[in-house]
Design a protein around this motif. Structure first.
Motif, PDB file in Angstrom:
ATOM      1  N   ARG A  13       0.845  -1.199   0.000  1.00 64.22           N
ATOM      2  CA  ARG A  13       0.000   0.000   0.000  1.00 64.22           C
ATOM      3  C   ARG A  13       0.877   1.244   0.000  1.00 64.22           C
ATOM      4  O   ARG A  13       1.856   1.328   0.743  1.00 64.22           O
ATOM      5  CB  ARG A  13      -0.907  -0.007   1.237  1.00 64.22           C
ATOM      6  CG  ARG A  13      -1.779   1.221   1.366  1.00 64.22           C
ATOM      7  CD  ARG A  13      -2.698   1.143   2.574  1.00 64.22           C
ATOM      8  NE  ARG A  13      -3.751   0.140   2.405  1.00 64.22           N
ATOM      9  CZ  ARG A  13      -4.775   0.004   3.248  1.00 64.22           C
ATOM     10  NH1 ARG A  13      -4.859   0.795   4.314  1.00 64.22           N
ATOM     11  NH2 ARG A  13      -5.689  -0.914   3.028  1.00 64.22           N
ATOM     12  N   ASN A  14       0.507   2.205  -0.847  1.00 69.10           N
ATOM     13  CA  ASN A  14       1.250   3.475  -0.934  1.00 69.10           C
ATOM     14  C   ASN A  14       2.741   3.241  -1.149  1.00 69.10           C
ATOM     15  O   ASN A  14       3.585   3.928  -0.574  1.00 69.10           O
ATOM     16  CB  ASN A  14       1.029   4.323   0.330  1.00 69.10           C
ATOM     17  CG  ASN A  14      -0.426   4.661   0.543  1.00 69.10           C
ATOM     18  OD1 ASN A  14      -1.182   4.839  -0.421  1.00 69.10           O
ATOM     19  ND2 ASN A  14      -0.841   4.739   1.791  1.00 69.10           N
ATOM     20  N   PHE A  15       3.048   2.227  -1.969  1.00 71.38           N
ATOM     21  CA  PHE A  15       4.425   1.847  -2.287  1.00 71.38           C
ATOM     22  C   PHE A  15       5.218   1.416  -1.048  1.00 71.38           C
ATOM     23  O   PHE A  15       6.437   1.507  -1.020  1.00 71.38           O
ATOM     24  CB  PHE A  15       5.139   2.962  -3.040  1.00 71.38           C
ATOM     25  CG  PHE A  15       4.612   3.161  -4.434  1.00 71.38           C
ATOM     26  CD1 PHE A  15       5.078   2.380  -5.482  1.00 71.38           C
ATOM     27  CD2 PHE A  15       3.621   4.095  -4.689  1.00 71.38           C
ATOM     28  CE1 PHE A  15       4.577   2.531  -6.759  1.00 71.38           C
ATOM     29  CE2 PHE A  15       3.119   4.261  -5.971  1.00 71.38           C
ATOM     30  CZ  PHE A  15       3.592   3.474  -7.017  1.00 71.38           C
ATOM     31  N   ILE A  16       4.506   0.948  -0.024  1.00 71.44           N
ATOM     32  CA  ILE A  16       5.155   0.402   1.170  1.00 71.44           C
ATOM     33  C   ILE A  16       5.081  -1.117   1.087  1.00 71.44           C
ATOM     34  O   ILE A  16       3.989  -1.696   1.042  1.00 71.44           O
ATOM     35  CB  ILE A  16       4.474   0.881   2.467  1.00 71.44           C
ATOM     36  CG1 ILE A  16       4.566   2.404   2.581  1.00 71.44           C
ATOM     37  CG2 ILE A  16       5.120   0.222   3.689  1.00 71.44           C
ATOM     38  CD1 ILE A  16       3.803   2.984   3.759  1.00 71.44           C
ATOM     39  N   LEU A  17       6.238  -1.775   1.044  1.00 71.22           N
ATOM     40  CA  LEU A  17       6.288  -3.231   0.992  1.00 71.22           C
ATOM     41  C   LEU A  17       5.941  -3.822   2.362  1.00 71.22           C
ATOM     42  O   LEU A  17       6.260  -3.251   3.392  1.00 71.22           O
ATOM     43  CB  LEU A  17       7.682  -3.698   0.567  1.00 71.22           C
ATOM     44  CG  LEU A  17       8.165  -3.266  -0.821  1.00 71.22           C
ATOM     45  CD1 LEU A  17       9.629  -3.610  -1.013  1.00 71.22           C
ATOM     46  CD2 LEU A  17       7.317  -3.922  -1.916  1.00 71.22           C
ATOM     47  N   LYS A  18       5.270  -4.961   2.360  1.00 67.21           N
ATOM     48  CA  LYS A  18       4.883  -5.690   3.581  1.00 67.21           C
ATOM     49  C   LYS A  18       4.095  -4.786   4.544  1.00 67.21           C
ATOM     50  O   LYS A  18       4.320  -4.810   5.769  1.00 67.21           O
ATOM     51  CB  LYS A  18       6.108  -6.300   4.264  1.00 67.21           C
ATOM     52  CG  LYS A  18       6.774  -7.377   3.435  1.00 67.21           C
ATOM     53  CD  LYS A  18       7.753  -8.226   4.220  1.00 67.21           C
ATOM     54  CE  LYS A  18       9.035  -7.510   4.499  1.00 67.21           C
ATOM     55  NZ  LYS A  18      10.131  -8.415   4.898  1.00 67.21           N
TER      56      LYS A  18
END
Length: 593
Positions: free
Chosen positions: A485-490
């Motif tokens: 989400r929102n280019f946040i991994l994991k």
């Protein structure tokens, strides 16, 4: 590991005048729950071993027992009543199982070397597997490097009829994504926390000393945090570092050790350790495996065995919860392919190839090269091309014509496309395609192969709490929007473990476990590399490689023009493997040193 006094194998079990025999590699983490169920059904037990529970479970449920198991396993059960052998491998491939079929026999083992040692067996290299090894750095699918020796794939079982040696292979577990669109993050976070805690608790069951491999990342720190809550004593932790700053995670490891007051052992992996470990590893290895991170993992396992017999690691988290950089690249890649004509993409790729190669870990020029390398391919090939260090033109240039042909390359393309055969085009080009590739290909054939072999070579058992069956089932239900989400991994994992982790670990940038090969091959490993490649560069009569082409990529690497270090590592590895297993040459004292 469990009931070391009475768990010797093969193990025999009798129930109502029926007798069964088992050989088993692995652990059944829910064996105590299964044992209680079976006792209620009238089964008696003479040991505290999970092996006896596994065999009793077969007595009760026959081949349906696989539905009840939570663990990592490869086993073979002899059922004299039905006159069959029943073999099975765990759902994600944590434990290996190979087999081979001959006219009058079927052979099976945990390693190809056991099958090769069979008197009537003549080993031969599979050209297709050789191609796959150099493209992927490992050999995916059911093939091995040897013609006629196959892997039983993860989540599969095999029934052998002993009367006529006919056999049938069946898939009993499928990685299927069935996300629940109704689950909210407020519901998912506490549920994930509970699953993580239950998994770690199951993985801590051991009758021998147990510890944790620590990287300083979210995954291994999460396991440590939960284990510290559960365990009555502080578990020992072990880590490895490099002198090269871009590859070294020691500062983060020190932060974790300080935060949790760990009983910690840290080791430095230098070019000297690299050479010594390579030679030792090669004497064990019966199938080429091209991930250089195998060496520091092997070294860490060796250093830890005087203290522990079981090691917990964070393997599987990146694959289940979207932890790799290609998850970030999918959306911009689709935009580029939609709006930039293919000829322009190929031109950009040629232009970028002129830039100098940097030594740094995952440098910007490396990311751009790999990104463009994948963009020039059709959707099913994009991700494998992002991952490969040996794209076809480069591979074709170093292999002799006998081992490079259009039909072989077409067969490799078809195999890559089969990975995504159950997905539509939009899914292949999205995060679903990433999950599919990393869980079905990269996890079993690279990550788990590396962890299991590196540990087991030293009689150390490696366990992966993130691959607990109940945790896997839960993770596969989570929608991709909660994982990425929102280019946040994991994303969902980080939200769940945030209260347990130090702030610096939670906010640190993603870093894989790499080795500074390019820098070392131009410096302290230069003589080692040149010496180790002599069997190829000074012997045009060897059957596989074009000596002049290999000399060229050696020169380009030493001059810093191009980074061919991964290909050169694989050439050295395969050369040593071939000499040992096919030319029966004993490694000289100075060989690979």
């Amino acid at each position: 590991i469990i009931d070391i006094q009475h768990g010797s194998q093969p193990l025999y079990y009798g129930f109502k005048d029926k007798k069964y025999v088992i050989v088993f590699n692995g652990e059944i983490y829910n064996y105590l729950e299964l044992k209680e169920k079976l006792i209620q059904e009238g089964f008696l037990f003479h040991t505290d071993s999970d092996t006896e529970v596994l065999l009793a479970a077969y007595c009760k449920w026959k081949q349906e027992l696989l539905r009840y198991l939570n663990g990592m396993f490869a086993f073979a059960i002899y059922d004299p009543q039905q006159e069959i052998l029943f073999l099975a491998r765990d759902p994600l491939g944590q434990k290996p199982l190979y087999y081979a079929v001959q006219k009058d026999s079927i052979l099976f083992a945990s390693e190809p070397k056991a099958i090769i040692s069979y008197p009537q067996w003549t080993p031969k290299i599979s050209p297709f597997s050789l191609l796959k090894f150099f493209f992927f750095d490992f050999i995916p699918g059911q093939d091995s490097i040897f013609e006629g020796i196959f892997k039983l794939l993860p989540g599969h079982c095999m029934t052998i009829q002993l009367q006529n040696l006919s056999f049938a292979i069946k898939k009993y577990f499928e990685i299927s994504f069935h996300p629940s669109t109704s689950i909210t993050i407020q519901e998912a976070v506490p549920a994930l926390r509970a699953k993580l805690q239950e998994s770690v608790q199951r993985h801590l069951i051991s009758h021998v000393p147990l510890g944790i491999f620590l990287s300083g990342g979210v995954d291994s720190t999460t396991i440590l945090a939960i284990a510290q809550k559960i365990s009555s004593s502080r578990l020992p932790t072990f880590s490895i570092g490099f002198e090269e700053t871009g590859f070294d995670e020691t500062p983060y490891i020190q932060e974790v050790v300080k935060y949790y007051h760990c009983q910690h052992s840290h080791f430095l992996f230098s070019p000297t350790q690299f050479k010594e470990t390579f030679k030792e590893m090669l004497s064990f290895m019966d199938e080429p495996f091209g991930d250089p991170a195998f060496l520091p993992t092997f070294f860490l396992a060796k250093q830890s065995v005087p203290s522990i017999k079981v090691a917990l690691g964070g393997e599987g988290s990146d694959e289940l919860f979207a932890g790799y950089f290609p998850f970030l690249a999918m959306y911009p890649a689709n935009l580029c392919q939609n709006f930039i004509p293919p000829p322009l993409l190929r031109g950009l790729q040629k232009l970028i190839s002129l830039l100098p190669h940097k030594d740094a870990y995952f440098s910007l020029d490396f990311k751009i090269r790999r990104f463009l390398q994948g963009l020039t391919q059709k959707a099913p090939l994009r991700l494998p091309f992002w991952m490969t260090s040996a794209p076809p033109p480069r591979l074709a240039s170093i292999l002799k014509r006998d081992f490079w042909s259009l039909p072989l390359w077409k067969a490799l393309e078809e195999e890559m496309e089969r990975i995504f055969q159950n997905l539509n085009l939009n899914e292949i080009k999205g995060v679903e395609g990433c999950f599919h590739y990393f869980l079905k290909v990269y996890l079993p054939h690279d990550i788990l192969y590396k962890f299991d072999r590196a540990a087991m070579y030293h009689s150390l058992e490696g366990r992966s709490p993130f691959l607990d069956k109940e945790l896997i089932d839960f993770a596969l239900q989570l929608p991709p929007t909660l994982k990425f989400r929102n280019f946040i991994l994991k994303f969902i994992l980080k939200e769940a473990v945030k209260p347990w982790l130090p702030q610096k670990i939670f906010t640190r940038p993603k870093q894989g476990f790499g080795v500074p090969l390019f820098k070392w091959m131009k410096g302290p490993l230069k003589k080692w590399m040149i010496h180790s490649l002599k069997a190829i560069t000074h012997n045009q009569s060897q059957p596989f490689f074009d000596s002049k082409a290999v000399q060229k990529i050696v020169s380009e690497t030493l001059e810093g023009k191009r980074d061919h270090s991964r290909i050169l590592y694989n050439l050295i590895l395969f050369s040593g493997f071939y000499s040992q297993w096919f030319q029966k040459e004993k490694l000289e004292d100075d060989c690979f040193l």
